[in-house]
Design an enzyme around this catalytic site. Structure first.
Site, PDB file in Angstrom:
ATOM      1  NE  ARG A 260      -3.783  -2.302   2.264  1.00 52.71           N
ATOM      2  CZ  ARG A 260      -4.724  -2.591   3.152  1.00 52.71           C
ATOM      3  NH1 ARG A 260      -4.922  -1.783   4.184  1.00 52.71           N
ATOM      4  NH2 ARG A 260      -5.442  -3.696   3.033  1.00 52.71           N
ATOM      5  NE  ARG A 275      -1.417   4.861   9.032  1.00 54.59           N
ATOM      6  CZ  ARG A 275      -2.745   4.717   9.034  1.00 54.59           C
ATOM      7  NH1 ARG A 275      -3.340   4.365   7.911  1.00 54.59           N
ATOM      8  NH2 ARG A 275      -3.465   4.902  10.118  1.00 54.59           N
ATOM      9  CD  GLU A 347      -8.926  -1.637  10.322  1.00 51.38           C
ATOM     10  OE1 GLU A 347      -9.025  -2.390   9.337  1.00 51.38           O
ATOM     11  OE2 GLU A 347      -8.886  -0.393  10.243  1.00 51.38           O
ATOM     12  CB  SER A 350     -11.818  -4.445   8.079  1.00 51.54           C
ATOM     13  OG  SER A 350     -12.958  -3.687   7.758  1.00 51.54           O
ATOM     14  NE  ARG A 389      -2.443  -2.187  11.231  1.00 53.40           N
ATOM     15  CZ  ARG A 389      -3.239  -1.131  11.126  1.00 53.40           C
ATOM     16  NH1 ARG A 389      -4.396  -1.108  11.782  1.00 53.40           N
ATOM     17  NH2 ARG A 389      -2.899  -0.095  10.374  1.00 53.40           N
TER      18      ARG A 389
END
Length: 424
Positions: A260, A275, A347, A350, A389
């Site tokens: 990303r 991130r 988070e 999802s 994560r």
């Protein structure tokens, strides 16, 4: 995308759905374009019909020795006019599809309305927050003190937002992924897949990353894109298929690297592994009939929760509001794991039901048993979990005063019984 016939029949329902997402009414402009497109199509069809009739009349006139000059002139004028009509139709269709492809999916009726993450609704919590008799550290402090998490070396090779894991932390990351895959495949019926991580734009259109979110992707000079999530290749496995409905649901899982660009994330989570430009994720994807998808969403979310429960990591489940939900989703649950070093939930998964939104873009249908007519499938996706994560959460929740980290009991078989990670 959307069924233009459904928008024609009930434009208010679509405008109300977009309004919940903070999007101005769109139906009037869409239907005006649709009307122009259909009008030009009718003109083209009439021109083709007149040309065919005139061509037949020319043949008949010549066979009788009659003058066909006017008819020949009419056919010539029609032939000259038709390419312009075809170009107008192409431009209108491109404009219409472009507008539709950039519009967010319509939220389910039970999705809470809101403008941002502040309006998300907590559904439940699990686990007791750990207590420490020392000041808990953040994961990057723990990893760097262990000598097994290297951001500076990775930056010299690749720039910011990369990390190199070494020794036991590299093995722990691999153990986490293997544990997740074994659970998904061995206990919950997912089929493990090893998919491509380079895809063409058609695949990204199918799962809704394109055209709206191209800036979030890494594109190669061959025209391929690096995947930002395993959802992309797993969902596109059924692109343009017609599936037998009795075979549904199909459930796929994969461990993939994800890439990303983190466009728009300047200044956010600049330290650590939260991130990154490159990370690993175990993804779950389900292809269902329309009647199965809502139960499947609850099932998928429960499986992601089970991963956290077996790791004994405290978490909470949020129902995302309309303003925070992803572009393609009709409803989304976020799982947020407790990070004591940050003293907050972050988070880690999802899980979303997109309804037939992606299926329409991929042209993926199913056929009920004994019927000829097909209908669009529903697609769902969920992290099961983001591996990096999860590693962060293990380090922060299992840290000890001497700088070592306990290994969760469910991971020890993957680490040959190792119970503690020590400085290398």
């Amino acid at each position: 995308m959307f069924d233009i016939k459904a928008i024609r029949e009930n434009p208010e329902a679509f405008d109300n759905g977009w309004k919940k997402r903070g999007i101005d009414p769109q139906s009037a402009e869409i239907l005006a374009l649709d009307e122009k497109w259909r009008t030009k199509q009718t003109e083209l069809q009439e021109a083709q019909s007149h040309r065919n009739e005139a061509s037949k009349a020319i043949g008949m006139a010549k066979s009788k020795g009659e003058d066909a000059e006017d008819l020949i002139k009419e056919v010539a004028e029609l032939k000259q006019r038709m390419p312009a009509l075809e170009e107008e139709i192409r431009a209108l269709e491109e404009d219409l599809n472009g507008r539709l492809s950039r519009l967010d999916n319509i939220p389910a009726d039970d999705v809470p309305e809101g403008e941002s993450e502040e309006d998300n609704v907590e559904a439940r919590r699990w686990g007791d927050l750990p207590s420490f008799d020392f000041e808990p550290k953040q994961h990057f402090e723990i990893g760097e003190n262990l000598g097994q998490m290297d951001f500076e070396g990775a930056a010299r090779m690749s720039g910011a937002r990369f990390v190199t894991l070494r020794g036991d932390l590299a093995r722990l990351e691999r153990a986490l992924a293997a544990f997740m895959l074994d659970m998904h495949t061995g206990e919950y019926g997912y089929e493990e897949v090893s998919p491509p991580v380079l895809v063409r734009d058609q695949a990204l259109y199918g799962t809704s990353q394109l055209p709206k979110f191209e800036e979030d992707m890494f594109k190669t000079d061959t025209g391929h894109y690096l995947i930002s999530t395993g959802e992309i290749p797993l969902t596109n496995m059924v692109m343009e298929d017609i599936l037998e409905e009795e075979s549904l649901p199909l459930r796929f899982t994969a461990l993939t690297p994800c890439f990303r660009s983190e466009a728009g994330s300047a200044g956010k989570d600049t330290r650590g592994m939260i991130r990154l430009h490159q990370f690993q994720k175990v993804e779950m994807v389900s292809i269902t009939s329309p009647e199965q998808s809502w139960d499947e969403l609850e099932r998928m979310t429960g499986i992601a929760e089970e991963v956290l429960q077996r790791l004994k990591l405290p978490y909470r489940v949020l129902t995302l509001c309309t303003g925070d939900m992803g572009f393609a989703a009709r409803k989304t649950y976020d799982l947020e794991v407790w990070l004591p070093g940050q003293d907050t939930y972050r988070e880690i998964s999802s899980c979303s039901n997109t309804g037939d939104f992606q299926a329409r873009r991929m042209n993926t249908r199913c056929r009920p048993k004994g019927e000829k007519k097909t209908r669009f499938v529903h697609t769902l996706n969920g992290s099961g979990l983001a591996v990096g994560r999860t590693l962060v959460a293990v380090l922060e929740n299992y840290q000890q005063a001497d700088g070592t980290v306990k290994v969760p009991s469910v991971l020890r078989p993957y680490l040959r019984g190792q119970e503690v990670i020590k400085k290398s």
